[in-house]
Design an enzyme around this catalytic site. Structure first.
Site, PDB file in Angstrom:
ATOM      1  N   PHE A  13       3.972   7.712   1.549  1.00  0.00           N
ATOM      2  CA  PHE A  13       5.816   7.432   2.328  1.00  0.00           C
ATOM      3  C   PHE A  13       6.423   7.723   0.783  1.00  0.00           C
ATOM      4  CE2 PHE A  13       7.961   3.897   2.739  1.00  0.00           C
ATOM      5  CZ  PHE A  13       9.383   3.835   3.001  1.00  0.00           C
ATOM      6  N   ILE A  14       6.492   7.055   0.038  1.00  0.00           N
ATOM      7  CA  ILE A  14       7.491   7.198  -1.577  1.00  0.00           C
ATOM      8  C   ILE A  14       7.005   8.700  -1.953  1.00  0.00           C
ATOM      9  CG2 ILE A  14       8.731   5.587  -3.053  1.00  0.00           C
ATOM     10  CD1 ILE A  14       7.183   3.314  -2.015  1.00  0.00           C
ATOM     11  N   THR A  38      -5.194  10.834   1.756  1.00  0.00           N
ATOM     12  CA  THR A  38      -6.424   9.646   2.922  1.00  0.00           C
ATOM     13  C   THR A  38      -5.716   9.376   4.434  1.00  0.00           C
ATOM     14  OG1 THR A  38      -4.737   7.700   2.241  1.00  0.00           O
ATOM     15  CG2 THR A  38      -6.833   8.271   0.797  1.00  0.00           C
ATOM     16  N   ASP A  61      -8.510  13.546  -6.472  1.00  0.00           N
ATOM     17  CA  ASP A  61      -9.003  11.358  -6.271  1.00  0.00           C
ATOM     18  C   ASP A  61      -8.483  11.366  -7.780  1.00  0.00           C
ATOM     19  OD1 ASP A  61     -10.014   8.991  -6.512  1.00  0.00           O
ATOM     20  OD2 ASP A  61     -11.164   9.300  -5.224  1.00  0.00           O
ATOM     21  N   THR A 136       4.732  -2.866  -7.438  1.00  0.00           N
ATOM     22  CA  THR A 136       5.615  -3.930  -6.074  1.00  0.00           C
ATOM     23  C   THR A 136       5.742  -5.508  -6.224  1.00  0.00           C
ATOM     24  OG1 THR A 136       4.084  -4.985  -4.185  1.00  0.00           O
ATOM     25  CG2 THR A 136       2.719  -4.600  -5.385  1.00  0.00           C
ATOM     26  N   ASP A 137       6.712  -5.942  -5.918  1.00  0.00           N
ATOM     27  CA  ASP A 137       6.891  -7.148  -5.451  1.00  0.00           C
ATOM     28  C   ASP A 137       5.987  -8.525  -5.246  1.00  0.00           C
ATOM     29  OD1 ASP A 137       7.267  -6.752  -3.660  1.00  0.00           O
ATOM     30  OD2 ASP A 137       9.277  -8.175  -3.006  1.00  0.00           O
ATOM     31  N   GLU A 138       4.828  -7.199  -4.876  1.00  0.00           N
ATOM     32  CA  GLU A 138       4.168  -8.736  -4.071  1.00  0.00           C
ATOM     33  C   GLU A 138       2.922  -9.070  -5.392  1.00  0.00           C
ATOM     34  OE1 GLU A 138       1.716  -7.384  -0.228  1.00  0.00           O
ATOM     35  OE2 GLU A 138       3.836  -5.925  -0.013  1.00  0.00           O
ATOM     36  N   TYR A 161      -4.793  -6.420  -1.882  1.00  0.00           N
ATOM     37  CA  TYR A 161      -3.879  -5.378  -1.999  1.00  0.00           C
ATOM     38  C   TYR A 161      -3.385  -5.530  -2.968  1.00  0.00           C
ATOM     39  CZ  TYR A 161       0.449  -3.332  -1.976  1.00  0.00           C
ATOM     40  OH  TYR A 161       1.688  -2.583  -2.703  1.00  0.00           O
ATOM     41  N   LYS A 165      -2.596  -4.732  -7.180  1.00  0.00           N
ATOM     42  CA  LYS A 165      -2.242  -3.940  -8.613  1.00  0.00           C
ATOM     43  C   LYS A 165      -1.513  -4.796  -9.494  1.00  0.00           C
ATOM     44  CE  LYS A 165       0.892  -1.249  -6.722  1.00  0.00           C
ATOM     45  NZ  LYS A 165       0.517   0.374  -6.831  1.00  0.00           N
TER      46      LYS A 165
HETATM   47  P1  NAD Z   1       1.803   5.335   1.423  1.00  0.00           P
HETATM   48  O1  NAD Z   1      -0.415   4.177   1.635  1.00  0.00           O
HETATM   49  O2  NAD Z   1       1.973   5.709   2.155  1.00  0.00           O
HETATM   50  O3  NAD Z   1       0.746   6.297   0.160  1.00  0.00           O
HETATM   51  C1  NAD Z   1       0.023   6.569  -0.375  1.00  0.00           C
HETATM   52  C2  NAD Z   1      -0.172   8.324  -1.056  1.00  0.00           C
HETATM   53  O4  NAD Z   1      -1.392   7.787  -1.993  1.00  0.00           O
HETATM   54  C3  NAD Z   1      -0.831   8.633  -0.018  1.00  0.00           C
HETATM   55  O5  NAD Z   1      -0.991  10.053   0.071  1.00  0.00           O
HETATM   56  C4  NAD Z   1      -2.801   8.550  -0.342  1.00  0.00           C
HETATM   57  O6  NAD Z   1      -3.470  10.171   0.012  1.00  0.00           O
HETATM   58  C5  NAD Z   1      -2.905   8.659  -1.322  1.00  0.00           C
HETATM   59  N1  NAD Z   1      -3.929   8.253  -2.076  1.00  0.00           N
HETATM   60  C6  NAD Z   1      -4.812   7.037  -1.763  1.00  0.00           C
HETATM   61  N2  NAD Z   1      -6.175   7.311  -2.814  1.00  0.00           N
HETATM   62  C7  NAD Z   1      -5.680   7.854  -3.487  1.00  0.00           C
HETATM   63  C8  NAD Z   1      -6.654   8.237  -4.064  1.00  0.00           C
HETATM   64  N3  NAD Z   1      -8.060   7.434  -4.749  1.00  0.00           N
HETATM   65  N4  NAD Z   1      -6.403   9.905  -5.199  1.00  0.00           N
HETATM   66  C9  NAD Z   1      -5.094  10.156  -5.347  1.00  0.00           C
HETATM   67  N5  NAD Z   1      -4.012   9.815  -3.783  1.00  0.00           N
HETATM   68  C10 NAD Z   1      -4.596   8.833  -3.254  1.00  0.00           C
HETATM   69  O7  NAD Z   1       2.251   3.971   0.119  1.00  0.00           O
HETATM   70  P2  NAD Z   1       3.669   4.046  -0.278  1.00  0.00           P
HETATM   71  O8  NAD Z   1       4.168   3.345   0.581  1.00  0.00           O
HETATM   72  O9  NAD Z   1       3.673   5.806   0.134  1.00  0.00           O
HETATM   73  O10 NAD Z   1       3.302   3.235  -1.235  1.00  0.00           O
HETATM   74  C11 NAD Z   1       3.755   4.448  -2.952  1.00  0.00           C
HETATM   75  C12 NAD Z   1       3.349   2.938  -3.917  1.00  0.00           C
HETATM   76  O11 NAD Z   1       4.688   2.374  -3.835  1.00  0.00           O
HETATM   77  C13 NAD Z   1       2.143   2.460  -3.678  1.00  0.00           C
HETATM   78  O12 NAD Z   1       1.248   2.340  -5.213  1.00  0.00           O
HETATM   79  C14 NAD Z   1       2.612   0.884  -3.441  1.00  0.00           C
HETATM   80  O13 NAD Z   1       1.426   0.105  -4.292  1.00  0.00           O
HETATM   81  C15 NAD Z   1       3.855   1.049  -4.131  1.00  0.00           C
HETATM   82  N6  NAD Z   1       4.622  -0.095  -3.152  1.00  0.00           N
HETATM   83  C16 NAD Z   1       4.425   0.061  -1.979  1.00  0.00           C
HETATM   84  C17 NAD Z   1       6.231  -0.302  -1.560  1.00  0.00           C
HETATM   85  C18 NAD Z   1       6.143  -0.181   0.208  1.00  0.00           C
HETATM   86  O14 NAD Z   1       7.115  -0.524   0.902  1.00  0.00           O
HETATM   87  N7  NAD Z   1       5.715   1.114   0.935  1.00  0.00           N
HETATM   88  C19 NAD Z   1       6.345  -1.402  -1.646  1.00  0.00           C
HETATM   89  C20 NAD Z   1       6.403  -2.221  -3.590  1.00  0.00           C
HETATM   90  C21 NAD Z   1       4.970  -0.912  -3.982  1.00  0.00           C
HETATM   91  P1  TYD Z   2       4.289  -4.512   6.160  1.00  0.00           P
HETATM   92  O1  TYD Z   2       5.013  -3.697   6.469  1.00  0.00           O
HETATM   93  O2  TYD Z   2       2.835  -4.964   5.887  1.00  0.00           O
HETATM   94  O3  TYD Z   2       4.700  -5.001   4.334  1.00  0.00           O
HETATM   95  P2  TYD Z   2       4.061  -5.960   3.340  1.00  0.00           P
HETATM   96  O4  TYD Z   2       3.049  -6.803   3.876  1.00  0.00           O
HETATM   97  O5  TYD Z   2       3.810  -5.030   2.223  1.00  0.00           O
HETATM   98  O6  TYD Z   2       5.375  -6.526   3.561  1.00  0.00           O
HETATM   99  O7  TYD Z   2       4.512  -6.023   6.947  1.00  0.00           O
HETATM  100  C1  TYD Z   2       5.961  -6.539   6.945  1.00  0.00           C
HETATM  101  C2  TYD Z   2       5.796  -8.069   7.629  1.00  0.00           C
HETATM  102  O8  TYD Z   2       6.103  -8.126   8.403  1.00  0.00           O
HETATM  103  C3  TYD Z   2       4.679  -9.032   6.819  1.00  0.00           C
HETATM  104  O9  TYD Z   2       5.215  -9.702   6.821  1.00  0.00           O
HETATM  105  C4  TYD Z   2       3.461  -8.565   7.745  1.00  0.00           C
HETATM  106  C5  TYD Z   2       4.109  -8.139   9.027  1.00  0.00           C
HETATM  107  N1  TYD Z   2       3.862  -7.779  10.491  1.00  0.00           N
HETATM  108  C6  TYD Z   2       3.974  -8.266  11.233  1.00  0.00           C
HETATM  109  O10 TYD Z   2       4.703  -9.203  11.403  1.00  0.00           O
HETATM  110  N2  TYD Z   2       3.350  -7.105  12.173  1.00  0.00           N
HETATM  111  C7  TYD Z   2       3.104  -6.021  12.155  1.00  0.00           C
HETATM  112  O11 TYD Z   2       2.464  -5.559  13.010  1.00  0.00           O
HETATM  113  C8  TYD Z   2       2.584  -5.605  10.489  1.00  0.00           C
HETATM  114  C9  TYD Z   2       2.486  -4.223  10.669  1.00  0.00           C
HETATM  115  C10 TYD Z   2       3.552  -6.892   9.891  1.00  0.00           C
END
Ligand code: NAD
Ligand code: TYD
Length: 354
Positions: A13-14, A38, A61, A136-138, A161, A165
């Site tokens: 995604f990002i 994946t 990987d 992540t802020d988590e 998770y 991180k």
């Molecule tokens: P995502 O799950 O959409 O994408 C992860 C990507 O990593 C995928 O393309 C997957 O194929 C690849 N991947 C997984 N394991 C791998 C490996 N062993 N080797 C190579 N590639 C691999 O994740 P995202 O939401 O795009 O998040 C990207 C980064 O940002 C992550 O590190 C996540 O922890 C961080 N992040 C995401 C959010 C969010 O809201 N989505 C918030 C804070 C931080």
């Molecule tokens: P999520 O998108 O999984 O992000 P994160 O857990 O990393 O913050 O979830 C966002 C919030 O939404 C979290 O409080 C869990 C809640 N949630 C639901 O209530 N229902 C759902 O089906 C999902 C996927 C998440």
């Protein structure tokens, strides 16, 4: 000056938003996207740049030392931007080991490869290189009603998770503290926007509403997340790479705290009023709460504003409309990744997924 970026997890995604943002913004860069593909990786996101000479893809990987070393040997990489991760909290509760492997061991493998490739002397590195860990802020855990996470908030992760991180962040910090490898860590809040895998809250709720499926609310639905439009996050990463001080951590937040129920109702009302009048609140279904569910995340992005001039530009009202319109206009994107059609296509093109 022209830079070569090694972007890991660029098919997610990002990562895919970042690659599109950067290629749109700069003519003179090169991006090598390394992704294991994946379930969360989807090269369809990058179809528009697939034949762009500035872009290349390697299926690998990040834990594979030989594969990562080969990439550093073949190209003069200037920046590593590490997005690759197992990213879904619910999956981490079911299978923590996969998170340790990719998020911790994979990051250490990348750090080592970058250090080996860039080091020119004791604690000395080639000019202009940097390792950016997308975190992540988590990692800070959960807030009560008041307060914000700052860069000095102690780490207190709760889920497998966020623990993985946080561990990765500590290794990145150790490579700075011990070896002076130039690093930055960014810790962002929940992103939303195009190309997010429909297991995360916003795309899941959009998809389920469009398909008249129930909308699962974990527990009371009053948990709070600080939503950040993905393009604003990409800009923050770009600015951190260019101007972030080595060794520093930057929090990246949207100034946009919302309860999950607010998010769900916003999506439901938009679809009811603009797409399908037959959907209504009866789709909302309270289900068992997530184990160890963090109650509230909120970031104070003051440091990145002060030091780098970044701030979240996209108000939620605009970002959520852009997001809703994208998913509604690209329903086949969600349909295909959930049905596996692209998976087959790319298996044929790039070899079988692991
Ligand atoms: P995502 O799950 O959409 O994408 C992860 C990507 O990593 C995928 O393309 C997957 O194929 C690849 N991947 C997984 N394991 C791998 C490996 N062993 N080797 C190579 N590639 C691999 O994740 P995202 O939401 O795009 O998040 C990207 C980064 O940002 C992550 O590190 C996540 O922890 C961080 N992040 C995401 C959010 C969010 O809201 N989505 C918030 C804070 C931080
Ligand atoms: P999520 O998108 O999984 O992000 P994160 O857990 O990393 O913050 O979830 C966002 C919030 O939404 C979290 O409080 C869990 C809640 N949630 C639901 O209530 N229902 C759902 O089906 C999902 C996927 C998440």
């Amino acid at each position: 000056m022209s830079k070569t970026y090694l972007v890991t997890g660029g098919a997610g995604f990002i990562g895919s938003n970042f690659i599109l943002y950067m290629l749109d913004r700069y003519d003179d860069i090169r991006i090598i996207n390394v992704d294991k593909l994946t379930y969360a990786g989807n090269l369809e996101n990058l179809r528009s740049v697939q034949t762009d000479p500035r872009y290349s893809f390697v299926q690998a990987d990040i834990c594979d030392t030989a594969a990562i070393t080969r990439i550093f040997e073949a190209d003069d990489v200037d920046y590593v931007v590490n997005f690759a991760a197992e990213s879904h909290v619910d999956r981490s509760i079911l299978d923590p080991e996969a998170f340790v492997r990719t998020n911790v061991c994979g990051t250490v493998n990348l750090l080592n490869a970058a250090k080996n490739a860039w080091q020119t002397g004791d604690d000395v590195y080639r000019d202009g290189v940097k390792f950016l860990q997308v975190s992540t802020d988590e990692v800070y855990g959960s807030l009560g009603k008041d307060g914000f996470f700052t860069e000095s908030t102690p780490l207190d992760p709760h889920s497998p998770y966020s623990s993985s991180k946080a561990s990765a962040d500590l290794f990145v910090k150790a490579y700075w503290d011990t070896y002076k490898l130039p690093v930055n860590i960014t810790r962002c809040s929940n992103n939303y926007g195009p190309y997010q895998f429909p297991e995360k809250l916003i795309p899941l709720i959009i998809n389920n509403t469009l398909n008249h499926r129930s909308l699962p609310v974990y527990g009371d639905g009053l948990q709070i997340r600080d939503w950040l439009y993905v393009r604003d996050h990409c800009k923050a990463l770009d600015m951190t790479l260019s101007n972030g001080r080595p060794g520093e951590i930057y929090n990246v937040g949207g100034h946009n705290e919302r309860t999950n129920l607010f998010i769900i109702n916003t999506i439901l009302n938009y679809i009811k009023n603009n797409v399908d009048p037959s959907v209504d609140e009866s789709l909302i279904t309270h289900v068992r709460d997530r184990k160890g569910h963090d109650r509230r995340y909120a970031i104070a992005p003051d440091k990145i504003r002060r030091d780098l001039g970044w701030y979240p530009e996209t108000p939620f009202e605009k970002g959520i409309l852009l997001t809703l319109e994208w998913y509604i206009n690209n329903r086949e994107w969600t349909d295909n990744i959930t049905s596996g059609q692209y998976r087959e296509y790319y298996d044929n093109m790039y070899g079988v997924h692991s």
